[in-house]
Design an enzyme around this catalytic site. Structure first.
Site, PDB file in Angstrom:
ATOM      1  N   HIS A  18      28.574  42.383   4.931  1.00  0.00           N
ATOM      2  CA  HIS A  18      29.106  43.388   5.853  1.00  0.00           C
ATOM      3  C   HIS A  18      30.513  43.817   5.436  1.00  0.00           C
ATOM      4  CE1 HIS A  18      26.063  42.941   9.267  1.00  0.00           C
ATOM      5  NE2 HIS A  18      25.653  42.120   8.311  1.00  0.00           N
ATOM      6  N   ASP A 117      30.370  45.841  14.395  1.00  0.00           N
ATOM      7  CA  ASP A 117      28.912  45.756  14.461  1.00  0.00           C
ATOM      8  C   ASP A 117      28.452  44.641  15.399  1.00  0.00           C
ATOM      9  OD1 ASP A 117      29.778  43.860  12.616  1.00  0.00           O
ATOM     10  OD2 ASP A 117      28.600  44.643  10.950  1.00  0.00           O
ATOM     11  N   VAL A 313      25.149  37.054  -9.881  1.00  0.00           N
ATOM     12  CA  VAL A 313      25.023  38.027 -10.969  1.00  0.00           C
ATOM     13  C   VAL A 313      25.505  39.388 -10.473  1.00  0.00           C
ATOM     14  CG1 VAL A 313      23.121  36.893 -12.167  1.00  0.00           C
ATOM     15  CG2 VAL A 313      22.617  38.529 -10.358  1.00  0.00           C
ATOM     16  N   HIS A 330      14.755  41.768  -1.933  1.00  0.00           N
ATOM     17  CA  HIS A 330      14.464  41.274  -0.591  1.00  0.00           C
ATOM     18  C   HIS A 330      14.614  42.341   0.485  1.00  0.00           C
ATOM     19  CE1 HIS A 330      18.759  41.194  -0.922  1.00  0.00           C
ATOM     20  NE2 HIS A 330      18.942  40.723   0.283  1.00  0.00           N
ATOM     21  N   SER A 335      20.970  46.070  -0.795  1.00  0.00           N
ATOM     22  CA  SER A 335      20.077  46.033  -1.954  1.00  0.00           C
ATOM     23  C   SER A 335      19.063  47.169  -1.905  1.00  0.00           C
ATOM     24  CB  SER A 335      19.349  44.689  -2.023  1.00  0.00           C
ATOM     25  OG  SER A 335      20.218  43.660  -2.432  1.00  0.00           O
ATOM     26  N   GLU A 338      20.850  50.227  -3.209  1.00  0.00           N
ATOM     27  CA  GLU A 338      21.068  50.060  -4.648  1.00  0.00           C
ATOM     28  C   GLU A 338      19.753  50.220  -5.409  1.00  0.00           C
ATOM     29  OE1 GLU A 338      23.087  46.390  -5.405  1.00  0.00           O
ATOM     30  OE2 GLU A 338      24.910  47.003  -4.354  1.00  0.00           O
TER      31      GLU A 338
END
Length: 437
Positions: A18, A117, A313, A330, A335, A338
């Site tokens: 976050h 949030d 990584v 996941h 992600s 991306e």
């Protein structure tokens, strides 16, 4: 139409997943001349100072995270604890309320807005101080819109049974559940902000606006510019051995850790594909290294085409390498975005309810990837892993062709500079109008 230069306070949930998207947004806002005060724990500040691209406009202010008896000494974020203790960390976050209120009352110039949030009490103190509040959500609109209905199906109808172990009533603070916290956070601020775009999630954004009777402001994806930091030379050299688009990159995040049997099935499934692969995954709880849990003889069998790495990584740099052709992810919100702007085939393995909803969006609505099919208990066999990956990597596969075509369409839209700038400009205008009301 608003023209005011804004002063915005950021107070995200105590997790790097976050902090970082909030900082990406802060950089976008500062680039347009707006002032940001960013509240975060001491160690997180030290780690993120280098990602503050506009230090003259963005001030990172360290706060003290109070100690909770059930947490390790000095725990400040989810990076310091297992998933099972996130509810206890929320108690610590709630106990920062006096410090947050004190900081807000003393800031000069007075803030126009505060973004938050999970700290559902922020609108109360913001209103008292004459500051507008925005519940800014890095999770996707589909999750915000549907997660309540998802959880309501307690009999398991229409939802994968493996998600039911994530209990809607589990504590996320003192005398409050995670669902109650989320509904208060969405129902009480002056506006709801979402890291998304109407082209992909418009129907869910409209539903949220209707459900909570709040304006919904969209910032776009606010992904950072490509990093100047090169990929680790060790991985550049390794990836350089393989053909363009041939390597499977598997990275399942840090929030949920596979147990030993499931990790072994994943490793064997990657081996069964016959393709080169890079598996970046944390060891199961109770194990110090991946070597302790990988199948017998696995490392020797795949030594020329496979890496199993238990550390961090550089995900964006890995995805940008031309040898990487498949991303097994996941479906965490960051992600997911991306993945969408990468040039890879996508295999989706969600692990918690909001990720499962993101996978629905990706696989069923956008049709840019395939979901890994689970058993009722959440397990996945090596054969299923291999089959899912091959379905998008086989050059003769109709599925592979379809997801590539759809992915390319959405990717081209999301990386278009005019598209990106248009969203952040509209978002700023909406914030200015909100302040001037």
């Amino acid at each position: 139409m608003g023209t005011k230069e804004l002063h915005i306070v950021m107070y995200p949930w105590l997790a790097f997943g976050h902090f970082i998207p909030y900082l990406h947004l802060s950089n976008k806002l500062a680039q347009k001349g707006h002032k940001i005060t960013f509240l975060l724990p001491h160690r997180a500040k030290l780690q993120l100072d280098s990602q503050n691209l506009y230090p003259s406009l963005i001030t990172l202010v360290p706060i003290t995270v109070p100690q909770v008896d059930t947490l390790p000494l000095g725990a400040e974020s989810t990076a310091d604890i297992p998933l099972s203790q996130h509810g206890d960390l929320s108690i610590a976050m709630d106990r920062t309320r006096p410090e947050i209120e004190s900081i807000l009352s003393k800031l000069d110039p007075k803030p126009d807005l505060i973004f938050f949030d999970m700290a559902q009490w922020v609108p109360v103190i913001a209103s008292k101080l004459g500051i507008k509040s925005v519940s800014y959500n890095i999770v996707c609109a589909i999750s915000l819109d549907l997660v309540r209905d998802w959880y309501k199906k307690d009999d398991g109808s229409n939802v994968p049974s493996w998600t039911l172990k994530h209990d809607k009533s589990s504590h996320f603070g003192e005398n409050i559940s995670i669902l109650e916290r989320a509904l208060i956070a969405l129902g009480t601020p002056d506006a709801i902000g979402i890291r998304s775009c109407r082209e992909i999630e418009g129907e869910y954004c409209d539903s949220i606006a209707e459900r909570f009777k709040k304006p919904v402001l969209l910032s776009g994806t606010t992904l950072p510019e490509p990093s100047d930091d090169p990929l680790d030379p060790k991985w550049v050299k390794w990836l350089g051995k393989f053909e363009e688009g041939s390597v499977i990159f598997c990275c399942l995040g840090s929030q949920h850790v596979l147990d030993k049997p499931q990790l072994q099935e994943l490793a064997l499934g990657l081996e069964m594909t016959g393709l080169p692969f890079f598996l970046a995954i944390k060891p199961p709880l109770g194990y110090a290294t991946l070597d302790e849990v990988l199948p017998e003889g696995f490392s020797e069998r795949v030594r020329d085409r496979g890496v199993a790495h238990g550390g961090w990584v550089q995900q964006p740099q890995m995805l940008a390498h031309p040898s990487v052709g498949c991303f097994l992810c996941h479906c965490g919100s960051s992600s997911m975005w991306e993945a969408l702007v990468s040039d890879t085939q996508l295999v989706l393995f969600p692990q918690i309810p909001d990720q499962a909803l993101n996978a629905v969006l990706m696989a069923d609505k956008l049709k840019v990837g395939v979901k890994v099919e689970r058993e009722d208990d959440g397990g996945v066999s090596k054969e299923v892993w291999s089959r899912a990956i091959k379905s998008v990597m086989d050059k003769e596969s109709e599925i592979a062709a379809e997801v590539k075509k759809n992915h390319t369409k959405w990717r081209d839209m999301l990386i278009n500079e005019e598209f990106v700038n248009g969203y952040i400009d509209s978002f700023i205008k909406d914030l200015q109008d909100l302040v001037e009301k």
